[in-house]
Design a protein around this motif. Structure first.
Motif, mmCIF file in Angstrom:
data_model
loop_
_atom_site.group_PDB
_atom_site.id
_atom_site.type_symbol
_atom_site.label_atom_id
_atom_site.label_comp_id
_atom_site.label_asym_id
_atom_site.label_seq_id
_atom_site.Cartn_x
_atom_site.Cartn_y
_atom_site.Cartn_z
ATOM 1 N N UNK A 263 -104.064 22.646 -27.841
ATOM 2 C CA UNK A 263 -104.638 22.997 -29.143
ATOM 3 C C UNK A 263 -105.302 21.777 -29.770
ATOM 4 N N UNK A 264 -106.210 22.065 -30.684
ATOM 5 C CA UNK A 264 -106.844 21.029 -31.494
ATOM 6 C C UNK A 264 -106.183 21.064 -32.863
ATOM 7 N N UNK A 265 -105.679 19.911 -33.310
ATOM 8 C CA UNK A 265 -104.981 19.867 -34.597
ATOM 9 C C UNK A 265 -105.599 18.802 -35.489
ATOM 10 N N UNK A 266 -105.272 18.904 -36.762
ATOM 11 C CA UNK A 266 -105.752 17.924 -37.731
ATOM 12 C C UNK A 266 -104.710 16.831 -37.892
ATOM 13 N N UNK A 267 -105.147 15.593 -37.644
ATOM 14 C CA UNK A 267 -104.241 14.466 -37.748
ATOM 15 C C UNK A 267 -104.417 13.723 -39.058
ATOM 16 N N UNK A 268 -103.912 12.493 -39.125
ATOM 17 C CA UNK A 268 -104.050 11.682 -40.339
ATOM 18 C C UNK A 268 -105.514 11.463 -40.698
ATOM 19 N N UNK A 269 -105.803 11.404 -41.980
ATOM 20 C CA UNK A 269 -107.163 11.173 -42.480
ATOM 21 C C UNK A 269 -108.152 12.202 -41.944
ATOM 22 N N UNK A 270 -107.652 13.426 -41.741
ATOM 23 C CA UNK A 270 -108.482 14.552 -41.292
ATOM 24 C C UNK A 270 -109.089 14.318 -39.905
ATOM 25 N N UNK A 271 -108.464 13.439 -39.132
ATOM 26 C CA UNK A 271 -108.933 13.211 -37.765
ATOM 27 C C UNK A 271 -108.549 14.395 -36.888
ATOM 28 N N UNK A 272 -109.256 14.543 -35.769
ATOM 29 C CA UNK A 272 -108.980 15.636 -34.845
ATOM 30 C C UNK A 272 -108.261 15.109 -33.612
ATOM 31 N N UNK A 273 -107.201 15.791 -33.230
ATOM 32 C CA UNK A 273 -106.377 15.363 -32.106
ATOM 33 C C UNK A 273 -106.149 16.553 -31.177
ATOM 34 N N UNK A 274 -106.321 16.323 -29.890
ATOM 35 C CA UNK A 274 -105.978 17.333 -28.892
ATOM 36 C C UNK A 274 -104.514 17.123 -28.514
ATOM 37 N N UNK A 275 -103.730 18.189 -28.546
ATOM 38 C CA UNK A 275 -102.318 18.075 -28.186
ATOM 39 C C UNK A 275 -102.001 19.022 -27.027
ATOM 40 N N UNK A 276 -101.108 18.553 -26.159
ATOM 41 C CA UNK A 276 -100.661 19.347 -25.011
ATOM 42 C C UNK A 276 -99.140 19.425 -25.043
ATOM 43 N N UNK A 277 -98.620 20.578 -24.726
ATOM 44 C CA UNK A 277 -97.173 20.759 -24.644
ATOM 45 C C UNK A 277 -96.877 22.186 -24.231
ATOM 46 N N UNK A 278 -95.868 22.372 -23.429
ATOM 47 C CA UNK A 278 -95.559 23.701 -22.916
ATOM 48 C C UNK A 278 -95.237 24.666 -24.056
ATOM 49 N N UNK A 279 -96.094 25.675 -24.210
ATOM 50 C CA UNK A 279 -95.876 26.723 -25.196
ATOM 51 C C UNK A 279 -96.071 26.312 -26.640
ATOM 52 N N UNK A 280 -96.655 25.128 -26.891
ATOM 53 C CA UNK A 280 -96.752 24.670 -28.285
ATOM 54 C C UNK A 280 -97.688 25.528 -29.133
ATOM 55 N N UNK A 281 -98.645 26.211 -28.484
ATOM 56 C CA UNK A 281 -99.584 27.043 -29.247
ATOM 57 C C UNK A 281 -99.371 28.532 -28.989
ATOM 58 N N UNK A 282 -98.245 28.863 -28.389
ATOM 59 C CA UNK A 282 -97.970 30.273 -28.062
ATOM 60 C C UNK A 282 -97.904 31.115 -29.333
ATOM 61 N N UNK A 283 -98.757 32.150 -29.392
ATOM 62 C CA UNK A 283 -98.844 33.079 -30.524
ATOM 63 C C UNK A 283 -99.168 32.364 -31.835
ATOM 64 N N UNK A 284 -99.843 31.221 -31.725
ATOM 65 C CA UNK A 284 -100.256 30.480 -32.917
ATOM 66 C C UNK A 284 -101.714 30.788 -33.240
ATOM 67 N N UNK A 285 -102.065 30.645 -34.508
ATOM 68 C CA UNK A 285 -103.445 30.833 -34.940
ATOM 69 C C UNK A 285 -103.850 29.636 -35.802
ATOM 70 N N UNK A 286 -105.173 29.394 -35.937
ATOM 71 C CA UNK A 286 -105.626 28.291 -36.784
ATOM 72 C C UNK A 286 -105.042 28.388 -38.193
ATOM 73 N N UNK A 287 -104.641 27.237 -38.708
ATOM 74 C CA UNK A 287 -104.043 27.182 -40.037
ATOM 75 C C UNK A 287 -102.536 27.034 -39.998
ATOM 76 N N UNK A 288 -101.930 27.453 -38.880
ATOM 77 C CA UNK A 288 -100.485 27.292 -38.742
ATOM 78 C C UNK A 288 -100.166 25.878 -38.254
#
Length: 278
Positions: A12-37
């Motif tokens: 998933x792509x998430x918002x990090x510190x100072x509105x930076x964009x970070x790509x994160x990887x992890x087993x099932x971390x975005x399962x049934x997730x939607x933007x804003x969560x």
């Protein structure tokens, strides 16, 4: 961390510190997730913070165009390479290598092979990286079912080399490899012998040539500080000097580089050692 975009259950792509964009990887971390969560930080196994916003956007765009599992595969390959080569890489390698692997897999499924003109040189000058890259081919086949040719191991090896050069451009790395090979060819032809690649002197010479080539690309050189030493080495090793003059002429003609007397001293000493049969 708030989700900006979900690529698959694990990326998933998430918002990090100072509105930076970070790509994160992890087993099932975005399962049934939607933007804003929000992402559960405990599920994050790897984060990709690119060095510039432009690179971050390019990685995000790439993940929109390729199977995100290819990034996971690249991460697996890089984690193996870090251990196998006992090194570290710039985060930029994730963008370049993911793009390359994804394109290579696509080309292979379409029956479009790509020959690596520098494969032999890569195998010789970067044997550790090449060996690691061969393992990468096994991982790619295991994860995608696509068996890539050994030419691709050469390309992947150069990504490993490039990734250790503090963001240095791949084109420059390939140019260095070619320059080293051409200088070795000059020495071989001048003396009419095959250099013993198993000797310590050969290894030292190649290492010197690599660093010389990198310095050349950065327009750096060893200054000429001892004219007397230069003349002494010429007098003691005239054949090595004659060979070094050919190298100097080649560098002047092909790269518009003027080799200093300081560099010439090192060339003569290395050439003398690597060609000596004493």
């Amino acid at each position: 961390m708030r989700i900006k975009k979900v690529f698959n259950n694990n990326v998933a792509l998430v918002e990090g510190p100072n509105r930076s964009e970070i790509i994160v990887i992890g087993k099932g971390l975005a399962y049934q997730k939607i933007p804003g969560e929000n992402i559960d930080p405990s599920r994050i196994e790897k984060t990709f913070v690119m060095e510039t916003n432009e690179l971050s956007e390019r990685l995000s765009t790439l993940l929109s165009e390729i199977p995100p599992k290819h990034l996971e595969l690249t991460d697996q390959i890089i984690r193996y390479a870090v251990k196998d080569l006992n090194t570290s890489f710039s985060n930029n390698i994730y963008l370049a290598l993911t793009d390359h692997i994804s394109y290579a897999v696509t080309r292979s499924t379409q029956g479009l092979g790509l020959k690596n003109a520098l494969l032999w040189e890569i195998q010789k000058f970067y044997p550790k990286e090449y060996h690691t890259a061969m393992h990468a081919l096994h991982l790619i086949e295991k994860e995608t079912g696509v068996k890539l040719p050994v030419d691709e191991a050469g390309f992947i090896a150069m990504h490993f080399v490039n990734g250790q050069q503090d963001g240095q451009e791949m084109e420059q790395t390939l140019m260095v490899t070619q320059m080293v090979q051409e200088i070795l060819n000059i020495v071989t032809l001048h003396y009419g012998i095959e250099l013993d690649e198993e000797t310590l002197n050969y290894s030292r010479f190649v290492t010197h040539l690599k660093y010389f080539s990198y310095r050349t690309m950065r327009h750096e050189s060893i200054p000429s500080e001892d004219d007397e030493l230069y003349e002494q080495v010429i007098a003691k090793y005239p054949e090595a000097f004659a060979c070094s003059e050919k190298v100097r002429a080649y560098l002047r003609e092909e790269y518009q580089v003027e080799t200093t007397e300081g560099e010439m001293v090192y060339f003569m000493l290395h050439i003398r050692r690597v060609t000596s049969r004493d």
